[in-house]
Design a protein around this motif. Structure first.
Motif, PDB file in Angstrom:
ATOM      1  N   PRO A  60       0.834  -1.210   0.000  1.00 32.43           N
ATOM      2  CA  PRO A  60       0.000   0.000   0.000  1.00 32.43           C
ATOM      3  C   PRO A  60       0.872   1.265   0.000  1.00 32.43           C
ATOM      4  CG  PRO A  60      -0.637  -1.525   1.745  1.00 32.43           C
ATOM      5  CD  PRO A  60       0.677  -1.986   1.233  1.00 32.43           C
ATOM      6  N   LEU A  61       0.344   2.321  -0.563  1.00 31.58           N
ATOM      7  CA  LEU A  61       1.053   3.599  -0.607  1.00 31.58           C
ATOM      8  C   LEU A  61       0.281   4.677   0.149  1.00 31.58           C
ATOM      9  CD1 LEU A  61       2.178   3.663  -4.362  1.00 31.58           C
ATOM     10  CD2 LEU A  61       3.527   2.959  -2.371  1.00 31.58           C
ATOM     11  N   GLY A  62       1.007   5.747   0.494  1.00 36.16           N
ATOM     12  CA  GLY A  62       0.378   6.876   1.173  1.00 36.16           C
ATOM     13  C   GLY A  62      -0.143   6.483   2.546  1.00 36.16           C
ATOM     14  N   ASP A  63      -1.411   6.782   2.791  1.00 37.97           N
ATOM     15  CA  ASP A  63      -2.014   6.484   4.090  1.00 37.97           C
ATOM     16  C   ASP A  63      -2.937   5.272   4.006  1.00 37.97           C
ATOM     17  OD1 ASP A  63      -3.893   7.653   2.491  1.00 37.97           O
ATOM     18  OD2 ASP A  63      -4.716   8.984   4.031  1.00 37.97           O
ATOM     19  N   ARG A  64      -2.619   4.340   3.102  1.00 37.23           N
ATOM     20  CA  ARG A  64      -3.492   3.190   2.884  1.00 37.23           C
ATOM     21  C   ARG A  64      -2.983   1.941   3.602  1.00 37.23           C
ATOM     22  NH1 ARG A  64      -3.494   6.177  -1.747  1.00 37.23           N
ATOM     23  NH2 ARG A  64      -5.547   6.741  -2.574  1.00 37.23           N
ATOM     24  N   VAL A  65      -3.925   1.019   3.847  1.00 36.10           N
ATOM     25  CA  VAL A  65      -3.591  -0.274   4.437  1.00 36.10           C
ATOM     26  C   VAL A  65      -4.278  -1.360   3.615  1.00 36.10           C
ATOM     27  CG1 VAL A  65      -3.353   0.662   6.763  1.00 36.10           C
ATOM     28  CG2 VAL A  65      -5.554  -0.231   6.032  1.00 36.10           C
ATOM     29  N   LEU A  66      -3.747  -2.572   3.703  1.00 36.33           N
ATOM     30  CA  LEU A  66      -4.331  -3.728   3.022  1.00 36.33           C
ATOM     31  C   LEU A  66      -4.932  -4.640   4.077  1.00 36.33           C
ATOM     32  CD1 LEU A  66      -4.688  -5.394   0.373  1.00 36.33           C
ATOM     33  CD2 LEU A  66      -2.500  -6.492   0.914  1.00 36.33           C
ATOM     34  N   VAL A  67      -6.208  -4.947   3.918  1.00 40.80           N
ATOM     35  CA  VAL A  67      -6.936  -5.770   4.885  1.00 40.80           C
ATOM     36  C   VAL A  67      -7.465  -7.024   4.202  1.00 40.80           C
ATOM     37  CG1 VAL A  67      -8.957  -5.875   6.407  1.00 40.80           C
ATOM     38  CG2 VAL A  67      -7.610  -3.772   6.267  1.00 40.80           C
ATOM     39  N   LYS A  68      -7.231  -8.185   4.809  1.00 33.89           N
ATOM     40  CA  LYS A  68      -7.829  -9.426   4.324  1.00 33.89           C
ATOM     41  C   LYS A  68      -9.228  -9.525   4.918  1.00 33.89           C
ATOM     42  CE  LYS A  68      -7.126 -14.426   4.017  1.00 33.89           C
ATOM     43  NZ  LYS A  68      -6.265 -15.569   4.406  1.00 33.89           N
ATOM     44  N   ILE A  69     -10.226  -9.560   4.056  1.00 30.79           N
ATOM     45  CA  ILE A  69     -11.617  -9.484   4.500  1.00 30.79           C
ATOM     46  C   ILE A  69     -12.047 -10.774   5.198  1.00 30.79           C
ATOM     47  CG2 ILE A  69     -14.009  -9.197   3.739  1.00 30.79           C
ATOM     48  CD1 ILE A  69     -12.941  -7.585   1.376  1.00 30.79           C
ATOM     49  N   LYS A  70     -12.712 -10.609   6.311  1.00 37.69           N
ATOM     50  CA  LYS A  70     -13.264 -11.751   7.035  1.00 37.69           C
ATOM     51  C   LYS A  70     -14.409 -12.357   6.228  1.00 37.69           C
ATOM     52  CE  LYS A  70     -15.551 -12.924  11.414  1.00 37.69           C
ATOM     53  NZ  LYS A  70     -16.092 -12.384  12.681  1.00 37.69           N
ATOM     54  N   GLU A  71     -14.486 -13.689   6.198  1.00 37.09           N
ATOM     55  CA  GLU A  71     -15.549 -14.352   5.455  1.00 37.09           C
ATOM     56  C   GLU A  71     -16.888 -14.159   6.149  1.00 37.09           C
ATOM     57  OE1 GLU A  71     -14.614 -18.407   4.819  1.00 37.09           O
ATOM     58  OE2 GLU A  71     -12.814 -17.998   3.634  1.00 37.09           O
ATOM     59  N   ALA A  72     -17.955 -14.093   5.341  1.00 31.34           N
ATOM     60  CA  ALA A  72     -19.302 -13.906   5.876  1.00 31.34           C
ATOM     61  C   ALA A  72     -19.736 -15.146   6.650  1.00 31.34           C
ATOM     62  CB  ALA A  72     -20.282 -13.634   4.740  1.00 31.34           C
ATOM     63  N   GLU A  73     -20.527 -14.927   7.688  1.00 33.53           N
ATOM     64  CA  GLU A  73     -21.046 -16.044   8.479  1.00 33.53           C
ATOM     65  C   GLU A  73     -22.036 -16.852   7.639  1.00 33.53           C
ATOM     66  OE1 GLU A  73     -20.114 -16.961  11.406  1.00 33.53           O
ATOM     67  OE2 GLU A  73     -18.777 -15.271  11.807  1.00 33.53           O
ATOM     68  N   GLU A  74     -21.898 -18.174   7.662  1.00 31.55           N
ATOM     69  CA  GLU A  74     -22.775 -19.040   6.898  1.00 31.55           C
ATOM     70  C   GLU A  74     -23.872 -19.675   7.750  1.00 31.55           C
ATOM     71  OE1 GLU A  74     -20.442 -21.863   4.823  1.00 31.55           O
ATOM     72  OE2 GLU A  74     -19.493 -20.372   3.515  1.00 31.55           O
ATOM     73  N   LYS A  75     -23.752 -19.519   9.082  1.00 37.50           N
ATOM     74  CA  LYS A  75     -24.749 -20.090   9.981  1.00 37.50           C
ATOM     75  C   LYS A  75     -25.129 -19.079  11.047  1.00 37.50           C
ATOM     76  CE  LYS A  75     -23.290 -24.956   9.659  1.00 37.50           C
ATOM     77  NZ  LYS A  75     -22.860 -26.152  10.436  1.00 37.50           N
ATOM     78  N   THR A  76     -26.326 -19.242  11.595  1.00 36.65           N
ATOM     79  CA  THR A  76     -26.732 -18.442  12.744  1.00 36.65           C
ATOM     80  C   THR A  76     -26.093 -19.046  13.984  1.00 36.65           C
ATOM     81  OG1 THR A  76     -28.684 -19.788  13.228  1.00 36.65           O
ATOM     82  CG2 THR A  76     -28.954 -17.996  11.637  1.00 36.65           C
ATOM     83  N   GLU A  77     -26.230 -18.354  15.120  1.00 41.23           N
ATOM     84  CA  GLU A  77     -25.671 -18.888  16.371  1.00 41.23           C
ATOM     85  C   GLU A  77     -26.338 -20.204  16.752  1.00 41.23           C
ATOM     86  OE1 GLU A  77     -25.823 -16.021  19.445  1.00 41.23           O
ATOM     87  OE2 GLU A  77     -24.510 -14.590  18.434  1.00 41.23           O
ATOM     88  N   GLY A  78     -27.570 -20.413  16.261  1.00 41.24           N
ATOM     89  CA  GLY A  78     -28.269 -21.661  16.545  1.00 41.24           C
ATOM     90  C   GLY A  78     -27.924 -22.774  15.582  1.00 41.24           C
ATOM     91  N   GLY A  79     -27.018 -22.503  14.616  1.00 40.85           N
ATOM     92  CA  GLY A  79     -26.583 -23.541  13.697  1.00 40.85           C
ATOM     93  C   GLY A  79     -27.369 -23.632  12.411  1.00 40.85           C
ATOM     94  N   ILE A  80     -28.292 -22.690  12.175  1.00 40.77           N
ATOM     95  CA  ILE A  80     -29.109 -22.720  10.957  1.00 40.77           C
ATOM     96  C   ILE A  80     -28.295 -22.163   9.792  1.00 40.77           C
ATOM     97  CG2 ILE A  80     -31.213 -21.866   9.861  1.00 40.77           C
ATOM     98  CD1 ILE A  80     -32.443 -21.681  12.653  1.00 40.77           C
ATOM     99  N   LEU A  81     -28.276 -22.897   8.683  1.00 40.53           N
ATOM    100  CA  LEU A  81     -27.556 -22.439   7.498  1.00 40.53           C
ATOM    101  C   LEU A  81     -28.257 -21.229   6.894  1.00 40.53           C
ATOM    102  CD1 LEU A  81     -26.610 -25.782   5.712  1.00 40.53           C
ATOM    103  CD2 LEU A  81     -25.027 -24.085   6.613  1.00 40.53           C
TER     104      LEU A  81
END
Length: 254
Positions: A67-88
């Motif tokens: 990255p240049l200047g005032d920039r940063v490179l971030v590896k994006i977190k993957e989206a959740e595929e299940k609810t907390e109750g385990g539902i897809l």
């Protein structure tokens, strides 16, 4: 002839022969889908006013991104595929991630701040529409300005967010259940609150000499903030939280 491929959450459309995509090389462009596409309904009018935001793909021959200047490179977190109750969850119901891991920071000439607010390896939350998405080494990354990073998150619960710079982190007050006359309100008629309690504040912005300018609000303050400002989050406790700039806080209530 244009071709299309439908999934539960998106459609893939060949850019060839679509006048609305004039100037794009023939390639596959991924578009968000907000409804059901009926056979024969894919016309030029269907794409009028549509904004296409596709990730830039970095060829495998390139092994690093600096990255240049005032920039940063971030590896994006993957989206959740299940609810907390385990539902897809279908892809349409998966919330777009607003967080990830910092993998590279601009250093040296062109750096606007005397010291970076984030470090490599930090888990961060960033503004919803910030940066440019890049596909690199088989993963989704985001190149964004350091100022677009809202805060650092060291746990899995958004309520533990540590805001950066001039950001303020607020727990949103619950919407009123009744009118002043005692009538019960439906969910649809409840007005979105713009009042909340400050949970945490950033250290303030840096001046040219590297000194921090402290913010005018403090944890524990009840504040009134701009209605459509900032980024909203849902905590593990079910409460709503808001991260916004101190300039979007209009008043302290007491």
């Amino acid at each position: 002839m244009a071709t299309s491929q439908l999934t539960a959450s998106s459609m893939t459309v060949s850019a060839r022969n679509l006048a609305s995509f004039e100037g794009l090389r023939p390639s596959i462009v991924k578009l968000s889908s907000f409804g059901i596409l009926k056979p024969g309904s894919l016309t030029q009018r269907s794409f009028k006013g549509l904004v296409v935001k596709a990730a830039a793909i970095v060829a495998p021959k390139y092994t690093s991104i600096k990255p240049l200047g005032d920039r940063v490179l971030v590896k994006i977190k993957e989206a959740e595929e299940k609810t907390e109750g385990g539902i897809l969850l279908p892809t349409t119901a998966q919330s777009k991630p607003q967080g990830g891991e910092v993998v590279a920071i601009a250093i040296g000439e062109g750096k606007t701040n005397l010291e970076s607010s984030v470090k490599t390896g930090a888990q961060v939350i960033y503004s919803k529409y910030a940066g440019t998405e890049v596909e690199f080494n088989g993963s989704s990354h985001l190149i964004l300005k350091e100022d677009d990073i809202v805060g650092i998150l060291e746990t899995d619960d958004i309520k533990d967010l540590k805001p950066l710079n001039d950001r303020v982190f607020i727990k949103v007050a619950e919407a009123e259940e009744k009118t002043a006359g005692g009538l019960l309100l439906t969910e649809a008629s409840k007005e979105k609150p713009s009042i909340g309690t400050v949970i945490a504040v950033g250290p303030g912005t840096l001046d040219e000499e590297g000194n921090r300018n402290p913010l005018s609000v403090a944890p524990g303050n009840t504040v009134l903030y701009s209605k459509y400002a900032g980024n909203d989050f849902k905590g593990n406790d079910g409460a709503n939280y808001m991260a916004l700039r101190a300039s979007d806080v209009m008043a302290v209530l007491s």
